[in-house]
Design a protein around this motif. Sequence first.
Motif, PDB file in Angstrom:
ATOM      1  N   GLU A 169      63.397  34.394  29.470  1.00 60.23           N
ATOM      2  CA  GLU A 169      63.454  33.329  30.484  1.00 60.23           C
ATOM      3  C   GLU A 169      63.397  33.909  31.900  1.00 60.23           C
ATOM      4  O   GLU A 169      63.148  33.179  32.863  1.00 60.23           O
ATOM      5  CB  GLU A 169      64.714  32.484  30.302  1.00 60.23           C
ATOM      6  N   HIS A 170      63.634  35.219  32.028  1.00 62.83           N
ATOM      7  CA  HIS A 170      63.606  35.842  33.353  1.00 62.83           C
ATOM      8  C   HIS A 170      62.188  36.241  33.779  1.00 62.83           C
ATOM      9  O   HIS A 170      61.962  36.627  34.919  1.00 62.83           O
ATOM     10  CB  HIS A 170      64.510  37.082  33.378  1.00 62.83           C
ATOM     11  N   MET A 171      61.255  36.185  32.812  1.00 65.25           N
ATOM     12  CA  MET A 171      59.870  36.543  33.146  1.00 65.25           C
ATOM     13  C   MET A 171      59.269  35.519  34.096  1.00 65.25           C
ATOM     14  O   MET A 171      59.604  34.336  34.040  1.00 65.25           O
ATOM     15  CB  MET A 171      59.004  36.494  31.878  1.00 65.25           C
ATOM     16  N   SER A 172      58.347  36.010  34.939  1.00 65.46           N
ATOM     17  CA  SER A 172      57.577  35.045  35.720  1.00 65.46           C
ATOM     18  C   SER A 172      56.481  34.510  34.808  1.00 65.46           C
ATOM     19  O   SER A 172      56.175  35.100  33.762  1.00 65.46           O
ATOM     20  CB  SER A 172      56.977  35.707  36.955  1.00 65.46           C
ATOM     21  N   GLU A 196      53.828  37.030  34.211  1.00 68.14           N
ATOM     22  CA  GLU A 196      54.235  38.117  33.301  1.00 68.14           C
ATOM     23  C   GLU A 196      54.099  37.674  31.843  1.00 68.14           C
ATOM     24  O   GLU A 196      53.734  38.458  30.977  1.00 68.14           O
ATOM     25  CB  GLU A 196      55.683  38.547  33.607  1.00 68.14           C
ATOM     26  N   ARG A 250      51.945  38.381  43.895  1.00 69.81           N
ATOM     27  CA  ARG A 250      53.015  37.942  42.988  1.00 69.81           C
ATOM     28  C   ARG A 250      54.355  37.784  43.712  1.00 69.81           C
ATOM     29  O   ARG A 250      55.422  37.978  43.135  1.00 69.81           O
ATOM     30  CB  ARG A 250      53.161  38.901  41.796  1.00 69.81           C
ATOM     31  N   CYS A 261      53.035  32.224  40.589  1.00 68.39           N
ATOM     32  CA  CYS A 261      53.732  33.503  40.363  1.00 68.39           C
ATOM     33  C   CYS A 261      55.243  33.381  40.562  1.00 68.39           C
ATOM     34  O   CYS A 261      56.000  34.175  40.028  1.00 68.39           O
ATOM     35  CB  CYS A 261      53.164  34.591  41.271  1.00 68.39           C
ATOM     36  N   GLN A 262      55.660  32.380  41.320  1.00 64.96           N
ATOM     37  CA  GLN A 262      57.099  32.201  41.552  1.00 64.96           C
ATOM     38  C   GLN A 262      57.736  31.240  40.543  1.00 64.96           C
ATOM     39  O   GLN A 262      58.927  30.943  40.624  1.00 64.96           O
ATOM     40  CB  GLN A 262      57.347  31.693  42.984  1.00 64.96           C
ATOM     41  N   HIS A 275      59.162  30.643  36.932  1.00 62.83           N
ATOM     42  CA  HIS A 275      59.720  31.517  35.897  1.00 62.83           C
ATOM     43  C   HIS A 275      59.877  30.779  34.580  1.00 62.83           C
ATOM     44  O   HIS A 275      59.906  29.547  34.545  1.00 62.83           O
ATOM     45  CB  HIS A 275      61.044  32.123  36.377  1.00 62.83           C
ATOM     46  N   MET A 276      59.976  31.552  33.517  1.00 60.49           N
ATOM     47  CA  MET A 276      59.978  30.949  32.188  1.00 60.49           C
ATOM     48  C   MET A 276      61.251  30.160  31.907  1.00 60.49           C
ATOM     49  O   MET A 276      61.324  29.432  30.932  1.00 60.49           O
ATOM     50  CB  MET A 276      59.741  32.022  31.110  1.00 60.49           C
ATOM     51  N   ARG A 277      62.232  30.291  32.817  1.00 55.39           N
ATOM     52  CA  ARG A 277      63.446  29.493  32.645  1.00 55.39           C
ATOM     53  C   ARG A 277      63.169  28.004  32.875  1.00 55.39           C
ATOM     54  O   ARG A 277      63.989  27.164  32.542  1.00 55.39           O
ATOM     55  CB  ARG A 277      64.565  29.993  33.571  1.00 55.39           C
ATOM     56  N   SER A 278      62.008  27.705  33.427  1.00 59.74           N
ATOM     57  CA  SER A 278      61.635  26.297  33.594  1.00 59.74           C
ATOM     58  C   SER A 278      61.118  25.678  32.290  1.00 59.74           C
ATOM     59  O   SER A 278      60.795  24.493  32.254  1.00 59.74           O
ATOM     60  CB  SER A 278      60.546  26.162  34.663  1.00 59.74           C
TER      61      SER A 278
END
Lengths: 219, 248
Positions: free
Chosen positions: B29-32, B35, B59, B84-85, B87-90
């Motif tokens: 989840e921290h990946m952009s 990434e 990026r 790029c901003q 993140h997979m937490r979305s």
Amino acid sequence: MKTTTLQYKLIMAATGLFLCFFLVIHLLGNLQLLLPAARAQEQFNWYSHLLSGNILIKIISWVLYLSLISHAVYALLITRKSKKANASSYYYDKRKVSSPWSSRNMGILGTIILIFLVIHFKDFWYVYMFTDLPLDAAGNKDLYTIVITTYDQLWYVLVYEVSFLALGFHLLHGFFSASRTLGLYHPKYVKAVKVFGWMYTLLITLGFMAIPLYIHFIK
Amino acid sequence: MKLHLKIWRQLNAASKGEMIEYEVSEVSEHMSFLEMLDMLNESLIQRGERVIEFDHDCREGICGQCGIMINGRAHGPLTHTTTCQLHMRSFKDGDTIYLEPFRASAFPILRDLKVNRKSFDSIIEAGGYISAAIGQTPEANSIPVSYEASEAAFDSAACIGCGACVATCKNSSAALFTSAKINHLVQLPQGKLEAADRVLSMVSQMDAMGFGNCSNTEACEVECPQDISVLNIGRMNYEYNKALLLRK
């Protein structure tokens, strides 16, 4: 210099605002229908006669017809350009979450209004201008009775209510959008125009909606 | 987390594209977002398949190079964010994510998620500059400008030209981009002198490149990574109308 779409938009804004102004006058005239029956008949027919006989009103009515037609024609020209600019559609499209519904559907709303206008012109404008109507006690054409008997039909009232709702949403976006096209950008006045646009829309829409309902259900 | 991706694959501008399904697992989840795409491309390379091409550069959310239509929205579900901003937490485990290029007739697709935004450059070339040749970059304080004025100009100049405004617009209008480029100059003493010619020429160029009209839905402001205000469009129209009236 080649004509730009922005110049087309200026025509849309100018004609649209003129039509907004006309709606105020039209509504004020219609409010006479709400008077007590005998008084309303006399006054409404007198008012209609006054308008049809006045040269100044004749000129304004030609400006009105021209505004209506060019507002529709330029809308088509602009839409055709936009369709060309936005030719390929998204496979999965959620763009609508970022904008109000009315702002994206001005074409559909405008089409409903146009269909309404055809019905409206045919049943009142044409009848008044080009047919022999019975006269009232004062010797004026009795448009009042035509209006009242027309609003006796429930389906007709419903068509009107739906059309006025469409008009409301069209005005809600159109009024503010015209001010933007004309170049209003100061945050203070942009806000003021937005608030004014809301109030204008509410008054015009509710005013026009109330008249057929009142005549059908209460009068 | 594990994700199902449906990604637009298209070899070049002339070929017909289609949505292809991919799966990625062990996504943090921290990946952009980019990434995550890098990870998918790694696996494609290992399998000997053609990688998914997408635009990116800094990026850091400042260059405007990246731009993907994610789940039907420009730069994804967040407002005022570059791809790029994001993140997979979305996203959450098991989600299906749709990836498409920014679509507009003025942005032809180069390959997969990459589009050609040269039409933006040509709008700038039409007048988004000061025509006097001054050689080297001049000393910044030689023309005094108040703090408020320079900040106001910079609010417009902050546009990074990513194209999200066009991608999200139902008319594919470039009004927000063009107005930002016009307004950062019109608010400064150097830019004021050529304001009329500039606005006439840049608005004409915007039309010539096949962008649509602005119908003031204001969706562009919502998706703009730099939160460029739609009041810029109002000011561009003001400058345009003034130039129309006063031109000789």
